[in-house]
Write an enzyme that holds these catalytic residues in place. Structure first.
Site, PDB file in Angstrom:
ATOM      1  N   SER A  45       0.855  -1.177   0.000  1.00 36.64           N
ATOM      2  CA  SER A  45       0.000   0.000   0.000  1.00 36.64           C
ATOM      3  C   SER A  45       0.893   1.229   0.000  1.00 36.64           C
ATOM      4  O   SER A  45       2.125   1.133   0.047  1.00 36.64           O
ATOM      5  CB  SER A  45      -0.924  -0.007   1.222  1.00 36.64           C
ATOM      6  OG  SER A  45      -1.918   0.990   1.087  1.00 36.64           O
ATOM      7  N   ILE A 109       3.747  -1.261   5.348  1.00 35.91           N
ATOM      8  CA  ILE A 109       3.288   0.038   5.838  1.00 35.91           C
ATOM      9  C   ILE A 109       4.440   1.015   5.675  1.00 35.91           C
ATOM     10  O   ILE A 109       5.594   0.682   5.942  1.00 35.91           O
ATOM     11  CB  ILE A 109       2.802  -0.026   7.303  1.00 35.91           C
ATOM     12  CG1 ILE A 109       2.229   1.334   7.738  1.00 35.91           C
ATOM     13  CG2 ILE A 109       3.896  -0.506   8.241  1.00 35.91           C
ATOM     14  CD1 ILE A 109       1.511   1.299   9.070  1.00 35.91           C
ATOM     15  N   ILE A 140       8.356  -2.706   6.532  1.00 37.19           N
ATOM     16  CA  ILE A 140       8.347  -1.255   6.661  1.00 37.19           C
ATOM     17  C   ILE A 140       8.884  -0.680   5.360  1.00 37.19           C
ATOM     18  O   ILE A 140       9.997  -0.989   4.943  1.00 37.19           O
ATOM     19  CB  ILE A 140       9.213  -0.787   7.850  1.00 37.19           C
ATOM     20  CG1 ILE A 140       8.785  -1.510   9.142  1.00 37.19           C
ATOM     21  CG2 ILE A 140       9.100   0.722   8.002  1.00 37.19           C
ATOM     22  CD1 ILE A 140       7.336  -1.335   9.530  1.00 37.19           C
ATOM     23  N   LYS A 141       8.083   0.166   4.721  1.00 40.90           N
ATOM     24  CA  LYS A 141       8.476   0.743   3.431  1.00 40.90           C
ATOM     25  C   LYS A 141       9.287   2.015   3.656  1.00 40.90           C
ATOM     26  O   LYS A 141       8.841   2.937   4.352  1.00 40.90           O
ATOM     27  CB  LYS A 141       7.252   1.056   2.578  1.00 40.90           C
ATOM     28  CG  LYS A 141       6.534  -0.170   2.060  1.00 40.90           C
ATOM     29  CD  LYS A 141       5.303   0.184   1.251  1.00 40.90           C
ATOM     30  CE  LYS A 141       5.648   0.661  -0.137  1.00 40.90           C
ATOM     31  NZ  LYS A 141       4.421   0.858  -0.961  1.00 40.90           N
ATOM     32  N   ILE A 142      10.468   2.051   3.043  1.00 41.83           N
ATOM     33  CA  ILE A 142      11.359   3.212   3.134  1.00 41.83           C
ATOM     34  C   ILE A 142      11.722   3.648   1.720  1.00 41.83           C
ATOM     35  O   ILE A 142      12.206   2.834   0.933  1.00 41.83           O
ATOM     36  CB  ILE A 142      12.635   2.877   3.923  1.00 41.83           C
ATOM     37  CG1 ILE A 142      12.285   2.473   5.365  1.00 41.83           C
ATOM     38  CG2 ILE A 142      13.595   4.071   3.928  1.00 41.83           C
ATOM     39  CD1 ILE A 142      13.493   2.065   6.202  1.00 41.83           C
TER      40      ILE A 142
END
Length: 371
Positions: A45, A109, A140-142
């Site tokens: 997402s 996320i 965890i999206k970075i």
């Protein structure tokens, strides 16, 4: 019964994820159906998707009333809503995660895109989100900005799985892979379990053609090069992946349980109606990769998608020639990539700001209704 096109992709070693996490997807049982019928094994997402889901309908209103009793600051309100969605999706995908030995079954996320150029703040938020979701199958999206590279390395080194997003160019892709490997080396030095900290590198596809085609149209006279760079770019990224995750340095980490950082093809919906609507999926089939698709692309591919084995590795010389031809036509590849990265961060940041404004509007509307 014959395998569906998405099942055929799975048989080729490519994982299918859906790029559309929302409360209705969970509430109506659509995610379970996608796992059962469409070979979906993961969820991604971004702020734009959350913003649309929150602004449309009343799916979040009940929880929002409860959250507003504890928080008024829009970001904190949003995070509670988003974290609940991610936790619920992680729970649905937990069996997939266990069945695939921690390769698939992940839900992503994203850190606040407003801090994409602040490495320390990104590391702190990644740890906060990981602890708040508290599930073994959360990514965890970075963003893969220059400043984000250090954050990726440190976050991996602290034992947190990372989905590196907004990768457009080959040099940055190699830097992302290096950050992942360095992070694993730090984790190994501290005695961490490398098998629990996988990563994916989200390499964006269709936006590359959108920007390049616009420039070709401005130049004029090179229609044969339209719609070519995105696929060529991804093919060369996959070649780099195969080179990087091999050899002595990688084998030492693999022996300790490390998993290769798979390429994830993002933005695979076709933006130009002149192109086949399943083009990017069909041309990027390869083992040990992920294709994350929006619902409309999943539907289109299931209806008329064609699967040919290992299209990612076919005609690599032709992919290299696309770069040469575009350079001769006057297209500056590096400038295309720099523009896409800058605009990508800006778009997510704008969506995040709009998201917080929508939270405020929802908050005020619910307060007015209860007055």
């Amino acid at each position: 019964m014959a395998a569906s096109p998405l099942q055929e992709l799975s048989a080729q070693g490519q994982s299918v994820w859906i790029d559309f996490l929302s409360r209705p997807l969970l509430r109506d049982g659509d995610l379970e159906r996608l796992l059962r019928e469409d070979a979906v094994v993961g969820v991604t997402s971004n702020p734009t998707i959350f913003q649309k889901a929150l602004s449309q309908g009343d799916a979040y209103d009940e929880q929002l009333r409860e959250v507003l009793e504890r928080h008024e600051e829009p970001k904190e309100v949003f995070l509670e809503l988003a974290i609940k969605d991610v936790q619920d999706a992680c729970d649905v995908l937990r069996e997939t995660h266990e069945r695939t030995d921690g390769v698939d079954g992940f839900v992503s996320i994203e850190v606040d895109p407003e801090i994409a150029y602040d490495s320390d703040a990104t590391v702190a938020e990644a740890k906060r989100l990981s602890e708040a979701v508290d599930r073994p199958n959360v990514y965890i999206k970075i963003p893969a900005t220059q400043d984000g590279l250090g954050a990726i390395e440190k976050t991996i080194g602290s034992g947190i799985a990372v989905n590196v997003t907004l990768i457009f160019g080959l040099d940055r892709y190699r830097a992302v892979a290096e950050a992942y490997i360095k992070g694993l080396e730090h984790l190994a030095e501290s005695g961490g379990d490398l098998s629990k900290v996988p990563s994916v590198a989200s390499f964006f596809v269709s936006r590359v053609d959108t920007e390049t085609d616009k420039r070709l149209d401005d130049i004029g006279g090179h229609d044969e090069l339209r719609g070519k760079l995105a696929i060529a770019n991804a093919k060369l990224a996959y070649q780099a992946y195969q080179e990087i995750f091999a050899g002595d340095r990688w084998e030492k980490l693999a022996a300790k349980g490390a998993k290769p950082q798979r390429c994830l093809w993002a933005s695979t919906s076709v933006k130009d109606e002149r192109y086949r609507d399943t083009m990017y999926v069909e041309e990027l089939v390869g083992s040990d990769t992920v294709d994350t698709m929006p619902p409309e692309t999943i539907k289109a591919f299931q209806d008329h998608g064609k699967v040919q084995p290992d299209t990612l590795t076919s005609d690599v010389d032709g992919a290299k020639k696309v770069f040469d031809d575009l350079r001769e036509a006057g297209i500056d590849y590096d400038d295309v990539i720099d523009t896409l990265e800058r605009e990508g961060v800006e778009k997510f940041s704008d969506s995040f700001k709009q998201l917080l404004d929508d939270v405020k509007s929802k908050r005020d509307a619910l307060a007015g209704a209860s007055a």
